[in-house]
Design a protein around this motif. Structure first.
Motif, PDB file in Angstrom:
ATOM      1  N   TYR A 107       2.257 -16.206  16.357  1.00  0.00           N
ATOM      2  CA  TYR A 107       2.658 -15.121  15.646  1.00  0.00           C
ATOM      3  C   TYR A 107       1.390 -14.792  15.000  1.00  0.00           C
ATOM      4  N   ILE A 108       1.345 -13.573  14.390  1.00  0.00           N
ATOM      5  CA  ILE A 108       0.182 -12.979  13.391  1.00  0.00           C
ATOM      6  C   ILE A 108       0.874 -12.441  12.282  1.00  0.00           C
ATOM      7  N   ILE A 109       0.546 -12.759  11.156  1.00  0.00           N
ATOM      8  CA  ILE A 109       0.807 -12.425   9.776  1.00  0.00           C
ATOM      9  C   ILE A 109      -0.147 -11.396   9.422  1.00  0.00           C
ATOM     10  N   SER A 110      -0.058 -10.209   9.356  1.00  0.00           N
ATOM     11  CA  SER A 110      -0.979  -9.260   8.909  1.00  0.00           C
ATOM     12  C   SER A 110      -1.054  -9.347   7.345  1.00  0.00           C
ATOM     13  N   PRO A 111      -2.248  -8.672   6.672  1.00  0.00           N
ATOM     14  CA  PRO A 111      -2.445  -8.858   5.397  1.00  0.00           C
ATOM     15  C   PRO A 111      -1.355  -7.712   4.890  1.00  0.00           C
ATOM     16  N   LEU A 112      -0.985  -6.850   5.344  1.00  0.00           N
ATOM     17  CA  LEU A 112       0.261  -5.877   5.122  1.00  0.00           C
ATOM     18  C   LEU A 112       1.464  -6.406   4.993  1.00  0.00           C
ATOM     19  N   GLN A 113       1.807  -7.346   5.793  1.00  0.00           N
ATOM     20  CA  GLN A 113       2.964  -8.186   5.724  1.00  0.00           C
ATOM     21  C   GLN A 113       3.071  -9.387   4.798  1.00  0.00           C
ATOM     22  N   ALA A 114       1.716  -9.817   4.399  1.00  0.00           N
ATOM     23  CA  ALA A 114       1.725 -11.109   3.807  1.00  0.00           C
ATOM     24  C   ALA A 114       1.790 -10.405   2.347  1.00  0.00           C
ATOM     25  N   ALA A 115       1.268  -9.076   1.961  1.00  0.00           N
ATOM     26  CA  ALA A 115       1.603  -8.478   0.801  1.00  0.00           C
ATOM     27  C   ALA A 115       2.744  -7.967   0.262  1.00  0.00           C
ATOM     28  N   GLN A 116       3.702  -7.532   1.552  1.00  0.00           N
ATOM     29  CA  GLN A 116       5.056  -7.217   1.203  1.00  0.00           C
ATOM     30  C   GLN A 116       6.026  -8.449   0.912  1.00  0.00           C
ATOM     31  N   ASP A 117       5.513  -9.636   1.646  1.00  0.00           N
ATOM     32  CA  ASP A 117       6.194 -10.802   1.375  1.00  0.00           C
ATOM     33  C   ASP A 117       5.988 -11.689   0.058  1.00  0.00           C
ATOM     34  N   THR A 118       5.003 -11.061  -0.786  1.00  0.00           N
ATOM     35  CA  THR A 118       5.051 -11.455  -2.237  1.00  0.00           C
ATOM     36  C   THR A 118       5.942 -10.892  -3.100  1.00  0.00           C
ATOM     37  N   GLY A 119       6.611  -9.964  -2.793  1.00  0.00           N
ATOM     38  CA  GLY A 119       7.700  -9.263  -3.357  1.00  0.00           C
ATOM     39  C   GLY A 119       7.270  -8.319  -4.459  1.00  0.00           C
ATOM     40  N   LEU A 120       5.904  -8.082  -4.395  1.00  0.00           N
ATOM     41  CA  LEU A 120       5.329  -6.995  -5.141  1.00  0.00           C
ATOM     42  C   LEU A 120       5.871  -5.565  -4.593  1.00  0.00           C
ATOM     43  N   GLU A 121       5.640  -4.394  -5.327  1.00  0.00           N
ATOM     44  CA  GLU A 121       5.523  -3.274  -4.687  1.00  0.00           C
ATOM     45  C   GLU A 121       4.083  -3.052  -4.078  1.00  0.00           C
ATOM     46  N   VAL A 122       4.445  -2.595  -2.669  1.00  0.00           N
ATOM     47  CA  VAL A 122       3.166  -2.443  -1.928  1.00  0.00           C
ATOM     48  C   VAL A 122       3.229  -0.557  -1.418  1.00  0.00           C
ATOM     49  N   ASN A 123       2.034  -0.142  -1.942  1.00  0.00           N
ATOM     50  CA  ASN A 123       1.712   1.138  -1.262  1.00  0.00           C
ATOM     51  C   ASN A 123       0.781   0.988  -0.434  1.00  0.00           C
ATOM     52  N   PHE A 124       0.935   1.526   0.839  1.00  0.00           N
ATOM     53  CA  PHE A 124      -0.137   1.193   1.949  1.00  0.00           C
ATOM     54  C   PHE A 124      -0.508   2.611   2.577  1.00  0.00           C
ATOM     55  N   ALA A 125      -1.586   2.634   3.025  1.00  0.00           N
ATOM     56  CA  ALA A 125      -2.127   3.609   3.431  1.00  0.00           C
ATOM     57  C   ALA A 125      -3.568   3.627   4.379  1.00  0.00           C
ATOM     58  N   LEU A 126      -2.966   3.796   5.641  1.00  0.00           N
ATOM     59  CA  LEU A 126      -4.203   3.769   6.785  1.00  0.00           C
ATOM     60  C   LEU A 126      -5.251   5.086   6.515  1.00  0.00           C
ATOM     61  N   SER A 127      -6.393   4.996   6.099  1.00  0.00           N
ATOM     62  CA  SER A 127      -7.227   6.158   5.623  1.00  0.00           C
ATOM     63  C   SER A 127      -8.306   6.204   6.280  1.00  0.00           C
ATOM     64  N   THR A 128      -8.864   5.249   6.984  1.00  0.00           N
ATOM     65  CA  THR A 128     -10.029   5.368   7.962  1.00  0.00           C
ATOM     66  C   THR A 128     -10.080   4.198   8.939  1.00  0.00           C
ATOM     67  N   ASN A 129     -10.691   4.345   9.889  1.00  0.00           N
ATOM     68  CA  ASN A 129     -11.035   3.221  10.708  1.00  0.00           C
ATOM     69  C   ASN A 129     -12.515   2.842  10.650  1.00  0.00           C
ATOM     70  N   ILE A 130     -12.651   1.474  11.197  1.00  0.00           N
ATOM     71  CA  ILE A 130     -13.667   0.782  11.371  1.00  0.00           C
ATOM     72  C   ILE A 130     -15.176   1.906  11.315  1.00  0.00           C
ATOM     73  N   SER A 131     -15.134   2.739  12.160  1.00  0.00           N
ATOM     74  CA  SER A 131     -16.355   3.318  12.482  1.00  0.00           C
ATOM     75  C   SER A 131     -16.155   5.082  12.304  1.00  0.00           C
ATOM     76  N   THR A 132     -14.961   5.474  11.761  1.00  0.00           N
ATOM     77  CA  THR A 132     -14.509   6.589  11.762  1.00  0.00           C
ATOM     78  C   THR A 132     -15.410   7.462  10.578  1.00  0.00           C
ATOM     79  N   LYS A 133     -16.022   8.805  10.952  1.00  0.00           N
ATOM     80  CA  LYS A 133     -16.745   9.584   9.972  1.00  0.00           C
ATOM     81  C   LYS A 133     -15.840  10.569   9.288  1.00  0.00           C
TER      82      LYS A 133
END
Length: 342
Positions: A14-40
């Motif tokens: 299995y793989i538990i991503s940081p996003l899944q782990a954040a959501q599993d805390t029960g806190l309200e999570v606002n997620f945005a994929l806003s850039t990639n590793i080498s994006t300009k």
């Protein structure tokens, strides 16, 4: 998620991503994929700003991955790739706590983050593995206290251009002169811990001076080589004076200014250990063995030699506890290069 495993791994169940782990805390999570590793491109920065505006705490997750570093692929720069630092600047000016998580096996130059008062925390996550997301959020939410030590030195980006890297003498005198400032951003062994700890020598050694001949000529049936034999088992008392239960990691360094020929390292690692689960107000004992060979050095022929002189054994980069050690007598060669057939 694949990048959490690095490039040396088995089949993850299995793989538990940081996003899944954040959501599993029960806190309200606002997620945005806003850039990639080498994006300009900055066209998606507004997604991150919108998510940050809707949140009380901002957690930026980025760094480097296997598109930049892996077996047979070396990085050419120590800087944060792409436009990640530009995005972090936009986030840190919003007046909210900002945590920056750096993923990747190697280090990148985080000096601008370290020196920015608006960055609340900088976490190095390495390649954290299949449960890495859960481990990260256990740390960020205080479920577990961080007690790690940095496993490599983080250098400023211009360090790689300050000396000829094809010269294998490891002499960095020229680099230090050129930089005219500390040659690292974070040193090997750096690390913050949530609670405060008080440290002391648990048992004062009855011997602080050793005769080299006596130490190196003793029988050692449990060890193949004399340099592996501990001449000292140093005990420390670790007291949690804070209000948070935590592990404690210790690194024991040695240094000398007079043992053997000149050009002495600033320090070198001779032992380490980790104590689990120390409750507030609790004291635990830690013993770090110091093998004879850890205080030896190499001569010009590659032989391992133990030299007479004075040494300091210091706990962690902070030198929380310092123990003086003296070896007397004549230098003794512990191992000859090439290694003896025996």
């Amino acid at each position: 998620m694949d990048q959490m495993l690095g490039n040396y791994y088995g089949i993850a169940l299995y793989i538990i991503s940081p996003l899944q782990a954040a959501q599993d805390t029960g806190l309200e999570v606002n997620f945005a994929l806003s850039t990639n590793i080498s994006t300009k491109s900055t066209e998606d920065f507004n997604n991150a700003v919108a998510a940050a505006n809707a949140s009380d705490v901002v957690i930026y997750m980025g760094g480097i991955d296997n598109t930049l570093e892996e077996e047979a692929l070396d990085r050419e720069s120590l800087t944060w790739p792409g436009n990640q630092l530009d995005l972090i600047v936009e986030l840190e000016t919003m007046g909210k706590p900002v945590v920056v998580l750096q993923i990747g096996g190697g280090q990148v130059d985080s000096s601008t983050l370290k020196n920015n008062p608006n960055i609340s925390a900088l976490v190095w996550g390495g390649y954290p593995g299949q449960a890495g997301g859960a481990a990260i959020f256990d740390i960020l939410t205080g479920k577990r206290a961080p007690a790690g030590r940095l496993v490599s030195t983080q250098y400023p980006s211009d360090f790689v251009d300050s000396f000829n890297q094809t010269i294998m003498t490891c002499a960095l005198t020229t680099a230090i002169v050129v930089l005219s400032r500390p040659i690292y951003v974070y040193p090997f062994g750096a690390g913050e811990i949530y609670p405060n700890f008080s440290l002391a020598i648990g048992a004062t050694p009855t011997i602080t001076t050793w005769d080299i001949i006596n130490v190196t000529s003793q029988a050692h049936p449990e060890y193949n080589h004399i340099d592996m034999v501990p001449f000292l088992n140093q005990t420390f008392a670790i007291i949690n004076t804070g209000s948070v239960t935590s592990d404690y990691s210790a690194m024991l360094f040695a240094n000398t200014t007079n043992a053997g020929p000149g050009s002495y390292p600033n320090k070198w690692l001779v032992g380490f250990d980790r104590l689990p689960i120390i409750a507030p107000g609790e004291t635990k004992s830690m013993t770090i063995p110091v093998p004879i060979g850890t205080l030896a050095s190499f001569d010009d022929m590659g032989n391992i030699v133990l030299y007479p002189g004075t040494y300091d054994l210091a706990l962690n980069n902070e030198r929380s506890v310092v123990i003086p050690v003296t070896f007397t007598g004549l230098a003794v060669t512990l191992s000859v290069w090439p290694q003896d057939a025996s």
